[in-house]
Design an enzyme around this catalytic site. Sequence first.
Site, PDB file in Angstrom:
ATOM      1  N   ASP A 284       1.600  -2.138 -19.560  1.00  0.00           N
ATOM      2  CA  ASP A 284       1.062  -1.094 -18.692  1.00  0.00           C
ATOM      3  C   ASP A 284      -0.452  -1.031 -18.907  1.00  0.00           C
ATOM      4  O   ASP A 284      -0.908  -0.819 -20.032  1.00  0.00           O
ATOM      5  CB  ASP A 284       1.728   0.227 -19.100  1.00  0.00           C
ATOM      6  CG  ASP A 284       1.292   1.398 -18.235  1.00  0.00           C
ATOM      7  OD1 ASP A 284       0.224   1.319 -17.586  1.00  0.00           O
ATOM      8  OD2 ASP A 284       2.019   2.402 -18.227  1.00  0.00           O
TER       9      ASP A 284
ATOM     10  N   ASN B 239      -7.503   2.082  -3.221  1.00  0.00           N
ATOM     11  CA  ASN B 239      -7.692   1.879  -1.779  1.00  0.00           C
ATOM     12  C   ASN B 239      -9.029   2.503  -1.406  1.00  0.00           C
ATOM     13  O   ASN B 239      -9.635   3.214  -2.209  1.00  0.00           O
ATOM     14  CB  ASN B 239      -6.523   2.466  -0.973  1.00  0.00           C
ATOM     15  CG  ASN B 239      -6.381   3.961  -1.170  1.00  0.00           C
ATOM     16  OD1 ASN B 239      -7.291   4.723  -0.837  1.00  0.00           O
ATOM     17  ND2 ASN B 239      -5.271   4.391  -1.733  1.00  0.00           N
TER      18      ASN B 239
ATOM     19  N   GLY C 212       1.583   2.806  -7.515  1.00  0.00           N
ATOM     20  CA  GLY C 212       1.310   1.648  -8.368  1.00  0.00           C
ATOM     21  C   GLY C 212       0.332   1.926  -9.502  1.00  0.00           C
ATOM     22  O   GLY C 212       0.394   2.968 -10.146  1.00  0.00           O
TER      23      GLY C 212
ATOM     24  N   ASP D 219      -2.829   2.552  -9.346  1.00  0.00           N
ATOM     25  CA  ASP D 219      -3.681   3.683  -8.964  1.00  0.00           C
ATOM     26  C   ASP D 219      -3.036   5.004  -9.380  1.00  0.00           C
ATOM     27  O   ASP D 219      -3.667   5.859 -10.026  1.00  0.00           O
ATOM     28  CB  ASP D 219      -3.865   3.630  -7.436  1.00  0.00           C
ATOM     29  CG  ASP D 219      -5.106   4.364  -6.960  1.00  0.00           C
ATOM     30  OD1 ASP D 219      -5.870   4.830  -7.819  1.00  0.00           O
ATOM     31  OD2 ASP D 219      -5.286   4.462  -5.736  1.00  0.00           O
TER      32      ASP D 219
ATOM     33  N   GLY E 227       1.036  -5.800  -5.323  1.00  0.00           N
ATOM     34  CA  GLY E 227       2.103  -4.793  -5.235  1.00  0.00           C
ATOM     35  C   GLY E 227       2.252  -4.326  -3.808  1.00  0.00           C
ATOM     36  O   GLY E 227       2.726  -5.067  -2.937  1.00  0.00           O
TER      37      GLY E 227
ATOM     38  N   TYR F  47       0.150  -4.100  -1.566  1.00  0.00           N
ATOM     39  CA  TYR F  47      -0.576  -4.942  -0.608  1.00  0.00           C
ATOM     40  C   TYR F  47       0.022  -6.351  -0.434  1.00  0.00           C
ATOM     41  O   TYR F  47      -0.529  -7.188   0.279  1.00  0.00           O
ATOM     42  CB  TYR F  47      -2.064  -5.018  -0.984  1.00  0.00           C
ATOM     43  CG  TYR F  47      -2.837  -3.741  -0.683  1.00  0.00           C
ATOM     44  CD1 TYR F  47      -2.259  -2.684   0.015  1.00  0.00           C
ATOM     45  CD2 TYR F  47      -4.161  -3.601  -1.085  1.00  0.00           C
ATOM     46  CE1 TYR F  47      -2.966  -1.522   0.297  1.00  0.00           C
ATOM     47  CE2 TYR F  47      -4.883  -2.443  -0.805  1.00  0.00           C
ATOM     48  CZ  TYR F  47      -4.280  -1.403  -0.118  1.00  0.00           C
ATOM     49  OH  TYR F  47      -4.997  -0.255   0.157  1.00  0.00           O
TER      50      TYR F  47
HETATM   51  N1  APR Z   1       0.069  -1.550 -15.253  1.00  0.00           N
HETATM   52  C1  APR Z   1      -0.128  -2.837 -14.876  1.00  0.00           C
HETATM   53  N2  APR Z   1       0.277  -3.313 -13.698  1.00  0.00           N
HETATM   54  C2  APR Z   1       0.927  -2.475 -12.860  1.00  0.00           C
HETATM   55  C3  APR Z   1       1.164  -1.112 -13.164  1.00  0.00           C
HETATM   56  C4  APR Z   1       0.702  -0.662 -14.431  1.00  0.00           C
HETATM   57  N3  APR Z   1       0.885   0.598 -14.846  1.00  0.00           N
HETATM   58  N4  APR Z   1       1.812  -0.535 -12.120  1.00  0.00           N
HETATM   59  C5  APR Z   1       1.972  -1.488 -11.188  1.00  0.00           C
HETATM   60  N5  APR Z   1       1.461  -2.665 -11.629  1.00  0.00           N
HETATM   61  C6  APR Z   1       1.397  -3.977 -10.959  1.00  0.00           C
HETATM   62  C7  APR Z   1       2.299  -4.204  -9.768  1.00  0.00           C
HETATM   63  O1  APR Z   1       3.572  -4.662 -10.218  1.00  0.00           O
HETATM   64  C8  APR Z   1       1.541  -5.279  -9.019  1.00  0.00           C
HETATM   65  O2  APR Z   1       1.824  -6.574  -9.517  1.00  0.00           O
HETATM   66  O3  APR Z   1       0.088  -4.101 -10.421  1.00  0.00           O
HETATM   67  C9  APR Z   1       0.069  -4.975  -9.305  1.00  0.00           C
HETATM   68  C10 APR Z   1      -0.701  -4.338  -8.167  1.00  0.00           C
HETATM   69  O4  APR Z   1       0.144  -3.432  -7.486  1.00  0.00           O
HETATM   70  P1  APR Z   1      -0.322  -2.074  -6.792  1.00  0.00           P
HETATM   71  O5  APR Z   1      -0.646  -1.064  -7.820  1.00  0.00           O
HETATM   72  O6  APR Z   1       0.689  -1.736  -5.777  1.00  0.00           O
HETATM   73  O7  APR Z   1      -1.736  -2.462  -6.102  1.00  0.00           O
HETATM   74  P2  APR Z   1      -2.066  -3.225  -4.706  1.00  0.00           P
HETATM   75  O8  APR Z   1      -1.022  -4.196  -4.316  1.00  0.00           O
HETATM   76  O9  APR Z   1      -3.478  -3.705  -4.862  1.00  0.00           O
HETATM   77  O10 APR Z   1      -2.016  -2.064  -3.629  1.00  0.00           O
HETATM   78  C11 APR Z   1      -3.026  -1.099  -3.604  1.00  0.00           C
HETATM   79  O11 APR Z   1      -1.477   0.698  -3.617  1.00  0.00           O
HETATM   80  O12 APR Z   1      -1.274   2.483  -5.005  1.00  0.00           O
HETATM   81  C12 APR Z   1      -1.819   2.064  -3.872  1.00  0.00           C
HETATM   82  O13 APR Z   1      -3.807   3.373  -3.752  1.00  0.00           O
HETATM   83  C13 APR Z   1      -3.318   2.068  -3.902  1.00  0.00           C
HETATM   84  O14 APR Z   1      -3.269   1.936  -1.553  1.00  0.00           O
HETATM   85  C14 APR Z   1      -3.549   1.196  -2.714  1.00  0.00           C
HETATM   86  C15 APR Z   1      -2.516   0.108  -2.855  1.00  0.00           C
END
Ligand code: APR
Length: 176
Positions: free
Chosen positions: A9, A23, A31, A33, A123, A125
Amino acid sequence: MKIILAEGDITEQSVDAIVNAANSSLMGGGGVDGAIHRRGGPEILEECRALRASRYGKGLPTGQAVATTAGRLPARWVIHTVGPVYSRSEDRSHLLASCYRESLHVADSLGAATVAFPAVSTGIYRWPMEDAARIALSAVRQAGSGVAQSAVREVRFVLFNPGAYAVFERALEQMG
Ligand code: APR
């Protein structure tokens, strides 16, 4: 520059700066964020609001990065970057590479020596992990070499599950 892979994490990482997959609104989300704002506390959102009221009235553009406090996280700063949404019809790789490059640029301006990245855009996106890993690793490696190289000493990719870790491990091996 040392590139390290870790499974876990990102909010638990003790580094100078943690990168957030944000975003454009900078107002939080799910996720990474969501986890960063939840664990970091309201100070982060407060600074994000101030950024929206000043430099980024229209939001933070895709591919760019900006820093705030890390609040209660075990880091000094959060660097927010906005990854591109994956598209099969349009190549947005340059924007994904830009997230890593610009985040390291911000890290340099802060004097951060250790930086943790999530796999941006993989994730919500929907960017395919293998392709995202290749883009991420080569962008970071490029930023760590050449004339205008970053002073960041360690980049740690924090992958959320064994599958993502294995993909990054393979991509790193293939890069030699
Ligand atoms: N630590 C590490 N990696 C994580 C965690 C965490 N706590 N939580 C999720 N992930 C991983 C996911 O499994 C994925 O592989 O981080 C990667 C990115 O996923 P997202 O957080 O969904 O980011 P992204 O795909 O860039 O989408 C961004 O999601 O939460 C919203 O505000 C954000 O709208 C924006 C979008």
